[in-house]
Design a protein around this motif. Structure first.
Motif, PDB file in Angstrom:
ATOM      1  N   GLY A   1       0.815  -1.207   0.000  1.00  0.00           N
ATOM      2  CA  GLY A   1       0.000   0.000   0.000  1.00  0.00           C
ATOM      3  C   GLY A   1       0.852   1.263   0.000  1.00  0.00           C
TER       4      GLY A   1
ATOM      5  N   ALA B   1     -10.560   4.622   0.444  1.00  0.00           N
ATOM      6  CA  ALA B   1      -9.830   3.576   1.162  1.00  0.00           C
ATOM      7  C   ALA B   1     -10.613   3.112   2.379  1.00  0.00           C
TER       8      ALA B   1
ATOM      9  N   LEU C   1     -13.407   0.826   1.159  1.00  0.00           N
ATOM     10  CA  LEU C   1     -12.847  -0.466   0.758  1.00  0.00           C
ATOM     11  C   LEU C   1     -12.428  -1.287   1.975  1.00  0.00           C
ATOM     12  N   TYR C   2     -11.874  -0.616   2.990  1.00  0.00           N
ATOM     13  CA  TYR C   2     -11.509  -1.289   4.242  1.00  0.00           C
ATOM     14  C   TYR C   2     -12.752  -1.968   4.826  1.00  0.00           C
TER      15      TYR C   2
ATOM     16  N   THR D   1      -4.928  -1.004   1.967  1.00  0.00           N
ATOM     17  CA  THR D   1      -5.765   0.190   2.108  1.00  0.00           C
ATOM     18  C   THR D   1      -5.264   1.138   3.201  1.00  0.00           C
TER      19      THR D   1
ATOM     20  N   CYS E   1      -3.141   4.050   2.094  1.00  0.00           N
ATOM     21  CA  CYS E   1      -3.974   4.873   1.211  1.00  0.00           C
ATOM     22  C   CYS E   1      -5.002   5.674   2.007  1.00  0.00           C
ATOM     23  N   TYR E   2      -5.332   5.188   3.197  1.00  0.00           N
ATOM     24  CA  TYR E   2      -6.241   5.916   4.090  1.00  0.00           C
ATOM     25  C   TYR E   2      -5.465   6.953   4.911  1.00  0.00           C
TER      26      TYR E   2
END
Length: 397
Positions: free
Chosen positions: A269, A289, A292-293, A319, A322-323
């Motif tokens: 990630g 993100a 998606l998590y 993720t 990306c978060y």
């Protein structure tokens, strides 16, 4: 601001931080494992966990003021030095035969307090080194390197403990801290210009931080969103080892595989966010993100086979940077330099409180309700919250 030679400076700075982080991670695992193996006591592990969390939370507010008031490079070095000094004293005490658990708890508390200063200071100092358009890339690289060290640390620490004593690991941390401090000391970091008047009382400056947070609606909303999401994802952060043992088997390799796949995902990630950079509006990357998590949490809760569980766990790891990365960069870009220490400290407090608070709720529920159900419901809420925030244009208001 003149960013001449910034690549050399940030390379040296991140190298110093990674060397220091490696030593700290080795000691963190070694101390927890030592307590586990010598006491086999849940009470002792609870005390050690509190020593690792509470000081960091308690010092964060005043740490934010220090970070905005004083030289950030020196604060990072002093925090690292204090951690190393406490570790050195512990190593000497153990060598002399004073092998007391309360000494371990004290050192864990000092290390936690030092982290409460060092982490937000590092986040706040990066924009003093790196041009704004490169912040996402550099934070992505930082995340990747940190994840790689966290991936390798358990194996390295375990290998050291199998052939040497705890004291050896403690001395390694002292050496890595000394190297990290030496490299940091040699780096020139241009100080930022403080535009607000320095208040005599730290309490007044903390109050100014809260006032700033109240007026900056975007950052305040980001903080609220962060608290809600972290609270909801706490089952996946803490309860998955228990779910693995209950559902797939109690073999140690399964628990190890669960931890390593998540760490591997975080490395991937970090590479992804470094190469991609996220959406042009960074908060959209965080919300995507987050959603998606939540979907992957549902996948964890309904995985019919262990291999599918590991796949979802790896994707969850992807993720995470990306978060988190866009949140860090957003604060670095949108918050004035003289307030970043306090804002990053507020974010650290939110992180340190939301996850344990979630466990206060979800932990007892795990003994009454299937963890699979908890993961599914919590994941559905994460998706719903992220979708609602996006659909209602929460961050545009």
């Amino acid at each position: 601001m003149n960013y001449r030679n910034w690549k050399t400076a940030i390379t040296a700075f991140l190298t110093a931080q990674m060397i220091s982080l490696l030593g700290s991670s080795l000691v963190q695992y070694a101390i927890i494992w030592h307590i586990t193996l010598t006491t086999s006591s849940g009470k002792m592990l609870t005390i050690s966990t509190l020593c690792g969390f509470l000081p960091q939370i308690l010092i964060s507010l005043i740490a934010g003021v220090w970070i905005d008031r004083y030289n950030r490079k020196k604060l990072i070095m002093l925090a690292d030095a204090a951690i190393a000094a406490s570790t050195l004293l512990l190593a000497v005490a153990f060598l002399m035969g004073y092998r007391y658990n309360w000494a371990l708890f004290i050192v864990l508390a000092i290390r936690s307090a030092g982290t409460g200063i060092q982490t937000p200071a590092v986040n706040a100092i990066i924009p003093q080194i790196v041009p704004q358009e490169k912040l996402m890339k550099i934070n992505g690289i930082n995340s990747t390197l940190s994840s790689l060290i966290m991936f390798l640390s358990p194996a390295i620490s375990g290998a050291i403990l199998t052939v040497a004593s705890l004291e050896v690991t403690l001395f390694i941390d002292v050496i890595t801290a000394a190297i990290g401090i030496s490299i940091t000391a040699a780096i020139y970091i241009r100080p930022y210009e403080r535009t607000e008047r320095r208040e005599g009382s730290s309490l007044k400056e903390i109050g100014m931080g809260f006032s700033y947070l109240n007026k900056n609606h975007f950052i305040r909303k980001l903080l609220v969103y962060q608290v809600i999401i972290l609270f909801l994802i706490s089952p996946s952060a803490f309860l998955t080892p228990l779910m693995v043992s209950r559902t797939f088997g109690t073999e140690v390799w399964r628990l190890t595989a669960s931890e390593m796949t998540y760490s591997l995902g975080m490395i991937l990630g970090g590479l992804l966010i470094t190469a991609w950079g996220g959406f042009s509006k960074k908060v959209n990357t965080t919300m995507a993100a987050g959603a998606l998590y939540g979907v992957l949490m549902i996948g964890l809760g309904n995985a019919p086979q262990f291999l599918i569980y590991l796949s979802c766990n790896t994707l969850i790891g992807i993720t995470a940077p990306c978060y988190n990365g866009p949140i860090t960069v957003t604060i670095q870009e949108k918050v004035e330099p003289q307030m970043q220490g306090r804002v990053f400290s507020f974010m650290q407090i939110a992180t340190s409180c939301a996850l344990p608070l979630g466990m206060v709720i979800f932990g007892p529920l795990a003994d009454m309700i299937s963890i699979r159900i908890l993961l599914t419901l919590a994941g559905a809420f994460v998706v719903s919250v992220s979708a609602a925030v996006w659909g209602l244009k929460y961050f545009n208001k």
